[in-house]
Structures are given as C-alpha cells and as structure tokens.
Write an enzyme that holds these catalytic residues in place. Structure first.
Site, PDB file in Angstrom:
ATOM      1  N   TYR A   1       0.857  -1.188   0.000  1.00  0.00           N
ATOM      2  CA  TYR A   1       0.000   0.000   0.000  1.00  0.00           C
ATOM      3  C   TYR A   1       0.888   1.230   0.000  1.00  0.00           C
ATOM      4  O   TYR A   1       1.834   1.318   0.772  1.00  0.00           O
ATOM      5  CB  TYR A   1      -0.887  -0.004   1.251  1.00  0.00           C
ATOM      6  CG  TYR A   1      -1.791   1.206   1.375  1.00  0.00           C
ATOM      7  CD1 TYR A   1      -2.835   1.408   0.480  1.00  0.00           C
ATOM      8  CD2 TYR A   1      -1.594   2.142   2.389  1.00  0.00           C
ATOM      9  CE1 TYR A   1      -3.673   2.514   0.602  1.00  0.00           C
ATOM     10  CE2 TYR A   1      -2.434   3.245   2.516  1.00  0.00           C
ATOM     11  CZ  TYR A   1      -3.470   3.427   1.617  1.00  0.00           C
ATOM     12  OH  TYR A   1      -4.299   4.524   1.747  1.00  0.00           O
TER      13      TYR A   1
ATOM     14  N   LYS B   1       4.263   8.923   8.950  1.00  0.00           N
ATOM     15  CA  LYS B   1       4.036   8.292  10.259  1.00  0.00           C
ATOM     16  C   LYS B   1       5.008   8.779  11.340  1.00  0.00           C
ATOM     17  O   LYS B   1       4.788   9.853  11.884  1.00  0.00           O
ATOM     18  CB  LYS B   1       3.987   6.767  10.088  1.00  0.00           C
ATOM     19  CG  LYS B   1       2.806   6.393   9.160  1.00  0.00           C
ATOM     20  CD  LYS B   1       2.341   4.960   9.204  1.00  0.00           C
ATOM     21  CE  LYS B   1       0.997   4.834   8.496  1.00  0.00           C
ATOM     22  NZ  LYS B   1       0.983   4.097   7.249  1.00  0.00           N
TER      23      LYS B   1
ATOM     24  N   ASP C   1       9.088   2.921  -0.281  1.00  0.00           N
ATOM     25  CA  ASP C   1       8.066   3.525   0.564  1.00  0.00           C
ATOM     26  C   ASP C   1       8.365   3.135   2.010  1.00  0.00           C
ATOM     27  O   ASP C   1       8.056   2.022   2.447  1.00  0.00           O
ATOM     28  CB  ASP C   1       6.679   3.047   0.129  1.00  0.00           C
ATOM     29  CG  ASP C   1       5.574   3.696   0.947  1.00  0.00           C
ATOM     30  OD1 ASP C   1       5.892   4.306   1.992  1.00  0.00           O
ATOM     31  OD2 ASP C   1       4.402   3.582   0.545  1.00  0.00           O
TER      32      ASP C   1
HETATM   33  C1  PLP Z   1       0.314   4.592   5.908  1.00  0.00           C
HETATM   34  C2  PLP Z   1       1.047   4.350   4.648  1.00  0.00           C
HETATM   35  C3  PLP Z   1       0.921   5.196   3.541  1.00  0.00           C
HETATM   36  C4  PLP Z   1      -0.085   6.298   3.487  1.00  0.00           C
HETATM   37  O1  PLP Z   1       0.148   7.288   4.425  1.00  0.00           O
HETATM   38  P1  PLP Z   1      -1.092   8.248   4.845  1.00  0.00           P
HETATM   39  O2  PLP Z   1      -0.448   9.237   5.765  1.00  0.00           O
HETATM   40  O3  PLP Z   1      -2.090   7.356   5.507  1.00  0.00           O
HETATM   41  O4  PLP Z   1      -1.622   8.855   3.609  1.00  0.00           O
HETATM   42  C5  PLP Z   1       1.731   4.976   2.453  1.00  0.00           C
HETATM   43  N1  PLP Z   1       2.612   3.970   2.431  1.00  0.00           N
HETATM   44  C6  PLP Z   1       2.756   3.117   3.463  1.00  0.00           C
HETATM   45  C7  PLP Z   1       3.761   2.025   3.391  1.00  0.00           C
HETATM   46  C8  PLP Z   1       1.967   3.269   4.588  1.00  0.00           C
HETATM   47  O5  PLP Z   1       2.077   2.392   5.595  1.00  0.00           O
END
Ligand code: PLP
Length: 428
Positions: free
Chosen positions: A142, A265, A237
């Site tokens: 994701y 995060k 990511d």
């Molecule tokens: C949480 C997450 C996102 C998205 O971040 P948001 O602040 O919720 O938009 C993207 N990539 C990874 C790997 C994530 O865990």
C-alpha cells in the site's frame, strides 16, 4: 456519557461507515469500533472509560508512546507562535537536516502532509525525471490512495493493471504494472520485456499493509540492480518502516540505497506530516527548481514539525531501538509460547518496533499467502484479546506496533491476556 455503540450509531449518520479511514470500522472482525477519548504511554482509553494496551500506535507514528511530555510541550510551545504561516521557517530546515542525516539515501527532502501525498509526489517526480509513464508496484503493498497506486494485477504478468477501487480511470491504471512480492523471476521478465517504459519500481521494503512480510534481501538487491541497469528509479516507501524498524529505516537493515524514499508516520510524531526525498539530481527536478510541480498550503506546518522534531530527538537517544526491538522480540516469543501451550498453529516475525503474527505454520512471503490464512480464527483471537484489554489491529492485513512506553509490565499483561485468549479459541 455515550457508549461506543451509541457513538457508532450517531457517527454513521453523518460519516460514511462512521469512520474517517476504512480499517477503523472493524469491518473484517465485526463488532463495534472503540471510540477513543485519550491515550497515555502504551494505553488508549475509550469513550466508556475502558483502558486498552495499544498495539496500533495510530498505525505507526506513536513510537515514543502516547502523549509523550516532550512532544506535547513542543506542540504547545509551537502553537503559541501561530498554527501556520505559509512561509518558510528555521525549524523545517532542522527537520530536513535531521532526515538527511538519518536516512542514508536522502540528500534532499520535501515535507508534505500525508503519506499518500508523499507517494503520489514521488511517482510524479520519477515520471518527470525519467520521461517514462509506467510504474511497477507489488501486490499487497500500500502506498496511499492516489489513483495510480490503487491498482491490482491483471490476469497475466505483462498485462495492464486493473483498478482495485471505483473511480480510478482504466487509462491511468494501465500504466501501473503489478507483480508478486518477493518474486525475482517476474521482475526480471518485466524489465526484459518493457524496461524502457518503466519510470520507477515502488516497494515497501518490509511490507506492513498485508500483515508483516519481509522482502528477501536477494530480491531487494535484484530490484536495485535492475533499476540501475534500465535507468528506472527505485522508490522505497518507508512511510511505515522509516524510523520504525531501525533509526535509519529499512535502508539501514538491508544496506541498500533507493533513489527516492517516501516517509511519514513516525516523522510527524502523530501530527499530519510526511516527506519524500532522495538523490539530489532527482530532487532538483521539483518546482521551483525544475518542471515537476508539487505544492502544499500546510506543507512543513510549524506545529507538525515541532511534534516530529521532538519525537526524532527521542528516538536518537542511545539504545532506543535496541530496547524497542528486544521488547518486541520478547512479546513475539511469549505469543509463540502461549500459542504452543494451547496447540494453536501460529507464527510471528518482527523487526525493530514492528511485528506480524499469523495463524499458519510458515511465514507468509506474498499477498496470496496472507489472503489464504484462516480469517475466522484471527477474528476470534482479535475479540478475545480486545475483551481482555489488548487492542490489536482489527484486520489480519495489518502489522502491529510497539512503543518505548511498552515496558515489562505491559508485555506481561499482554501475554497473560494472550494465554487466556489462545485457551478460549483453542476450545472453539
Ligand atoms: C500509511 C502508509 C501510507 C499512506 O500514508 P497516509 O499518511 O495514511 O496517507 C503509504 N505507504 C505506506 C507504506 C503506509 O504504511
């Protein structure tokens, strides 16, 4: 005082599903979501005054524990100087310098407000830098909810991707090529067939959005080689793994240098703050230096930066990650032992302060492995734990998170609950 059930009922009248982000709705596990009133250290307290040991940590950000006094004080101090300026600040330079120092692959960085925004911007930058349209992602990873990233694999390896969400134009989805996580042969075949079209390969180095799945070191090394060979950018990511699996993120764990890194995060300390950065020559393509446009009214927001910097200072204290990783491992070993006592097939894995558990006899290596697991037993375990005051992620497709506030007493209480929960589900 309203009960959780009353609040859920009321919420659903004005908020779709009663929640502002889908997984909060408890759809996979059933039952009533807990409406949280406040949180302190390792605990969350709901609207009915029930206290839970928290293993989601706002899905990763709260690595220092909830309401850490240093973070709260930094936010309060920043707030008195106004909440936003729309002009540059000295504090955001400090944050950029800290990120560049901690993340080996990041030479320049831009701050944004969410991981979604950061991922979407990184892809635009990769496309602008390479002049190519196609992107490669992996099933089960994701990267936020931007159109190009909500795409699942078509039937065959080299077919066009199909949108996995309504509202995503097929014309856009066709540029997203989706392969299986940890599969070297597939990525080699794709580059051989379509190398010159590929702008970037985007990956969660340790996947945290299909439970917890490690990328194999050999697979990651091959992704790095293939991108270099074909002039595509490797985009990691690290929204979840950054400052979470180690101080230097998964880059430090694998000793691999991606071209671009997406972060979020933990760097916001619980405030809306995320970032993307990487090679200076690529970042020079961004507006106002280059022709790839990207902007944000609240980007580098001073209160968010204050919270993030306060937390970045805490995690740089000596021994922070050694202690966090040791506590996480101790919890995993305790869960393994408890499951074994009750004859339940169960496996765990963890890195730093991030973990996964599976009702299976082998660790999953890709999305189909996770999707094939027994969801019924997961549901029973989730509720058995929640009833005993332990708040796990309400979906078997999510990883779990510890904070520095999860001390020995918290772990012991969790393992007592797990012993009783495994006993309960073992009898069913
Ligand atoms: C949480 C997450 C996102 C998205 O971040 P948001 O602040 O919720 O938009 C993207 N990539 C990874 C790997 C994530 O865990």
């Amino acid at each position: 005082m309203s009960s959780n059930a009353q609040l859920f009922d009321r919420a659903q009248r004005t908020i779709p599903g009663g929640v502002n982000s889908p997984v909060r709705a408890f759809r996979q596990v059933g039952g009533v979501p807990r409406f949280i009133d406040r949180a302190e250290g390792a605990y969350m307290i709901d609207a009915e005054g029930t206290r839970f040991i928290d293993y989601i940590g706002s899905w990763g950000p709260m690595i220092a524990g909830h309401a850490h006094p240093d973070v709260i004080e930094a936010v309060q101090r920043a707030a008195t100087r106004s909440l936003s300026f729309g002009a540059p600040t000295a504090d955001e330079i400090e944050m950029a310098e800290a990120i560049c120092k901690l993340m080996p692959a990041v030479e320049m960085v831009r701050l944004v407000s969410s991981g979604t925004e950061a991922g979407m911007s990184a892809i635009r930058l990769a496309r602008g830098f390479t002049g190519r349209d196609a992107i490669v992602k992996f099933e089960g990873c994701y990267h936020g909810h931007a159109d190009s990233l909500l795409v699942k694999a078509g039937s065959g390896l080299l077919t066009f991707g199909n949108p996995s969400s309504g509202g995503v134009p097929a014309d856009l989805a066709k540029h997203t090529l989706v392969l299986e996580f940890n599969n070297i042969a597939q990525i080699e075949a794709l580059f051989a067939a379509r190398g010159p079209e590929i702008s970037c390969v985007m990956v969660e180095p340790i996947a945290g959005n299909m439970n917890f799945i490690r990328g194999d070191a050999a697979w990651h090394r091959r992704l790095r080689e293939l991108c270099t060979e074909h002039g595509a950018l490797l985009v990691w990511d690290e929204v979840m793994t950054g400052f979470r699996v180690a101080l230097g993120g998964a880059q430090q764990v694998y000793d691999i240098r991606p071209d671009l890194v997406v972060m979020g995060k933990v760097i916001g300390g619980g405030m809306p703050l995320a970032a993307f950065g990487g090679r200076a020559d690529v970042m020079h393509k961004l507006s106002p230096l280059g022709n790839v446009y990207q902007a944000g009214t609240l980007s580098g927001n001073p209160v968010a930066v204050a919270a993030g910097m306060a937390q970045l200072r805490i995690i740089q204290r000596p021994g922070f990650y050694d202690r966090l990783a040791a506590t996480t491992r101790q919890l995993m070993q305790g869960l393994d032992a408890a499951a074994a006592r009750h004859g339940i097939t169960f496996r765990t894995d963890s890195e730093g302060g991030m973990f996964g558990f599976y009702f299976a006899d082998t660790l999953p290596r890709n999305y189909p492995d996770v999707a094939g697991a027994d969801v019924e037993i997961f549901k029973r375990f989730f509720h058995a734990m929640l009833d005993r005051g332990v708040y796990l992620a309400p979906s078997m497709y999510e990883a779990g998170f510890l904070s520095a506030a999860h001390g020995p007493d918290v772990i012991a209480a969790t393992l007592d609950a797990a012993d009783a929960a495994f006993a309960q589900i073992g009898q069913a």
